[in-house]
Every structure is written in structure tokens, then in C-alpha cells.
Motif scaffolding. Structure first.
Motif, PDB file in Angstrom:
ATOM      1  N   ASP A  91      24.478 -44.339  15.717  1.00  0.00           N
ATOM      2  CA  ASP A  91      24.441 -43.051  16.397  1.00  0.00           C
ATOM      3  C   ASP A  91      25.711 -42.871  17.229  1.00  0.00           C
ATOM      4  O   ASP A  91      26.587 -43.744  17.231  1.00  0.00           O
ATOM      5  N   ASP A  92      25.799 -41.757  17.949  1.00  0.00           N
ATOM      6  CA  ASP A  92      27.001 -41.449  18.726  1.00  0.00           C
ATOM      7  C   ASP A  92      27.187 -42.346  19.944  1.00  0.00           C
ATOM      8  O   ASP A  92      28.246 -42.322  20.576  1.00  0.00           O
ATOM      9  N   ASN A  93      26.196 -43.144  20.285  1.00  0.00           N
ATOM     10  CA  ASN A  93      26.303 -44.054  21.427  1.00  0.00           C
ATOM     11  C   ASN A  93      26.946 -45.388  21.052  1.00  0.00           C
ATOM     12  O   ASN A  93      27.129 -46.246  21.905  1.00  0.00           O
ATOM     13  N   VAL A  94      27.267 -45.572  19.777  1.00  0.00           N
ATOM     14  CA  VAL A  94      27.849 -46.813  19.293  1.00  0.00           C
ATOM     15  C   VAL A  94      29.311 -46.572  18.924  1.00  0.00           C
ATOM     16  O   VAL A  94      29.629 -45.632  18.197  1.00  0.00           O
ATOM     17  N   ILE A  95      30.187 -47.428  19.444  1.00  0.00           N
ATOM     18  CA  ILE A  95      31.611 -47.352  19.105  1.00  0.00           C
ATOM     19  C   ILE A  95      31.821 -47.983  17.737  1.00  0.00           C
ATOM     20  O   ILE A  95      31.373 -49.109  17.484  1.00  0.00           O
ATOM     21  N   GLU A  96      32.491 -47.265  16.869  1.00  0.00           N
ATOM     22  CA  GLU A  96      32.820 -47.790  15.542  1.00  0.00           C
ATOM     23  C   GLU A  96      34.071 -48.652  15.665  1.00  0.00           C
ATOM     24  O   GLU A  96      35.114 -48.191  16.132  1.00  0.00           O
ATOM     25  N   ALA A  97      33.961 -49.917  15.262  1.00  0.00           N
ATOM     26  CA  ALA A  97      35.114 -50.816  15.366  1.00  0.00           C
ATOM     27  C   ALA A  97      34.961 -52.013  14.436  1.00  0.00           C
ATOM     28  O   ALA A  97      33.854 -52.419  14.093  1.00  0.00           O
ATOM     29  N   ASN A  98      36.087 -52.570  14.066  1.00  0.00           N
ATOM     30  CA  ASN A  98      36.175 -53.818  13.338  1.00  0.00           C
ATOM     31  C   ASN A  98      36.060 -54.922  14.384  1.00  0.00           C
ATOM     32  O   ASN A  98      36.928 -55.057  15.241  1.00  0.00           O
ATOM     33  N   LEU A  99      35.014 -55.712  14.362  1.00  0.00           N
ATOM     34  CA  LEU A  99      34.779 -56.720  15.389  1.00  0.00           C
ATOM     35  C   LEU A  99      35.875 -57.783  15.446  1.00  0.00           C
ATOM     36  O   LEU A  99      36.048 -58.448  16.456  1.00  0.00           O
ATOM     37  N   GLY A 100      36.622 -57.921  14.384  1.00  0.00           N
ATOM     38  CA  GLY A 100      37.689 -58.905  14.343  1.00  0.00           C
ATOM     39  C   GLY A 100      39.012 -58.393  14.878  1.00  0.00           C
ATOM     40  O   GLY A 100      39.978 -59.149  14.993  1.00  0.00           O
ATOM     41  N   ASN A 101      39.062 -57.105  15.226  1.00  0.00           N
ATOM     42  CA  ASN A 101      40.293 -56.510  15.742  1.00  0.00           C
ATOM     43  C   ASN A 101      39.913 -55.223  16.480  1.00  0.00           C
ATOM     44  O   ASN A 101      39.740 -54.185  15.858  1.00  0.00           O
ATOM     45  N   MET A 102      39.797 -55.321  17.801  1.00  0.00           N
ATOM     46  CA  MET A 102      39.342 -54.182  18.598  1.00  0.00           C
ATOM     47  C   MET A 102      40.391 -53.796  19.654  1.00  0.00           C
ATOM     48  O   MET A 102      40.161 -53.954  20.852  1.00  0.00           O
ATOM     49  N   PRO A 103      41.534 -53.281  19.229  1.00  0.00           N
ATOM     50  CA  PRO A 103      42.564 -52.927  20.209  1.00  0.00           C
ATOM     51  C   PRO A 103      42.123 -51.832  21.173  1.00  0.00           C
ATOM     52  O   PRO A 103      42.667 -51.704  22.264  1.00  0.00           O
ATOM     53  N   GLU A 104      41.108 -51.056  20.784  1.00  0.00           N
ATOM     54  CA  GLU A 104      40.606 -49.988  21.650  1.00  0.00           C
ATOM     55  C   GLU A 104      39.843 -50.520  22.863  1.00  0.00           C
ATOM     56  O   GLU A 104      39.567 -49.793  23.812  1.00  0.00           O
ATOM     57  N   ILE A 105      39.511 -51.808  22.853  1.00  0.00           N
ATOM     58  CA  ILE A 105      38.805 -52.417  23.972  1.00  0.00           C
ATOM     59  C   ILE A 105      39.785 -53.312  24.737  1.00  0.00           C
ATOM     60  O   ILE A 105      40.393 -54.216  24.164  1.00  0.00           O
ATOM     61  N   GLU A 106      39.909 -53.040  26.017  1.00  0.00           N
ATOM     62  CA  GLU A 106      40.871 -53.751  26.848  1.00  0.00           C
ATOM     63  C   GLU A 106      40.479 -55.206  27.075  1.00  0.00           C
ATOM     64  O   GLU A 106      39.296 -55.554  27.094  1.00  0.00           O
TER      65      GLU A 106
END
Length: 191
Positions: A91-106
Motif C-alpha cells: 500500500d501507499d504506507n510502504v516505501i518501495e526499495a531494493n533492500l540491498g541498496n537503499m540510497p533513499e534512506i540515510e
């Protein structure tokens, strides 16, 4: 469930979305829920209970590979500020990301990270290293994985060693001795 797992083991985190549809994702979680019902204290409840003492508004937590995004709403952990991440957001409450490379997360953002059966892919070390990168110094990571997946020749569980190689200090292991007959193993570690 076994067919899904065989498919997973041949993927890596970056190709997951290309080969796995939202429909597959939902079917997988329906089957996983049935599998979890075999344990009185299923993985999600067990993790929530393990984190209960940290259930404070001052803690920020991240559920990496959150699946159906249920953990954050469990009473034992619902005071924490949660971020939910998965390759296929439910859903919209989940960030879509590749768990092995998450540059969007500091870097060093979270007090707590959870990997609940989320390091299944071939690049599991990248996922563990990203969890390490985004945790604050002294932060806690809880890992739940199927025992069978990580036992080499049914003699040795290789997961604790891999966790250490990725920079974590193991605080507690539950079910990591293959001979104990556990379905799931839980590793609590710190950065």
C-alpha cells in the motif's frame, strides 16, 4: 510455499520486482500466513514480543521486507515510529526499495531494524550491510529466518557467522542450533 522459496533463492534484491508480481506477492503471503499458523507464537508475534521493552515513542524503527505491513500495528510495538519498506509495496504506507541498496534512506537513522524472513535472495550480504548502514550506533537488528535455509549439510548454521561478518555483534540467538528442531531462528544483534 516451497515453490516460491525456490524461485526466491535464484533472485537477488535488485531483480525481485522484475520477476515477482504484486499478485505473486499476495499469494506468497497468504501461503506464508498458513505456514506461520503452525507455530503458537508465529514469527511476527515473536518479534513483537522481543521488541516490547523498546516500545517507546522515542524509538524509530524500520521493517525491512515488511510484506503485508502488519508488524507496526501490533500492540507490543505500536508506540514506535515505524518505516515500512519492501520491493513490492502492499500500500501507499510502504516505501518501495531494493533492500540491498537503499540510497533513499540515510545512514544511522534507525534505533531498530527488523528483517523478518527478508534475506532470502542471493545477495543477502548486501541486505545485511544496508541494515547495518541505516542503524544508529548501538541500534538493534532482529532477524528471523527459516532454520533449514541456513544450515549447511544439516551440520552447521552459517547465518550467525554471516551476520558477524557484516559488522553486527550478536546479543541473543534462539533456534540457531539446527539440532534443536526449530522451524525459525531469531538473531538479535547490535551495531
Amino acid at each position: 510455499l516451497e515453490l516460491f522459496h525456490k524461485k526466491y533463492k535464484n533472485m537477488n534484491a535488485s531483480t525481485f520486482k522484475e520477476k515477482f508480481t504484486k499478485e505473486d506477492f499476495t499469494k506468497y503471503h497468504i501461503e506464508a500466513d498458513k505456514h506461520d499458523m503452525r507455530d503458537v507464537d508465529g514469527p511476527q508475534s515473536k518479534i513483537a514480543n522481543m521488541l516490547q521493552l523498546k516500545n517507546k515513542k522515542s524509538y524509530v524503527a524500520i521493517d525491512l521486507g515488511c510484506g503485508m505491513n502488519r508488524l507496526k500495528n501490533m500492540e507490543q510495538v505500536n508506540k514506535m515510529k515505524w518505516t515500512s519498506v519492501d520491493a513490492i509495496p502492499i500500500d501507499d504506507n510502504v516505501i518501495e526499495a531494493n533492500l540491498g541498496n537503499m540510497p533513499e534512506i540515510e545512514e544511522e537513522t534507525y534505533d531498530i531494524a527488523v528483517l523478518n524472513r527478508a534475506i532470502w535472495s542471493r545477495d543477502y550480504e548486501n541486505i545485511l550491510k544496508e541494515a547495518h548502514r541505516i542503524l544508529k550506533i548501538g541500534g538493534t537488528l532482529i532477524i528471523c529466518e527459516a532454520c533449514r535455509r541456513w544450515t549447511k549439510d544439516k551440520k552447521e548454521n552459517i547465518l550467525p557467522g554471516i551476520v558477524k561478518e557484516c559488522g553486527f555483534n550478536i546479543v541473543e540467538e534462539i533456534g540457531t542450533n539446527y539440532m534443536d528442531g526449530h522451524t525459525f531462528q531469531y538473531i538479535t544483534c547490535m551495531k
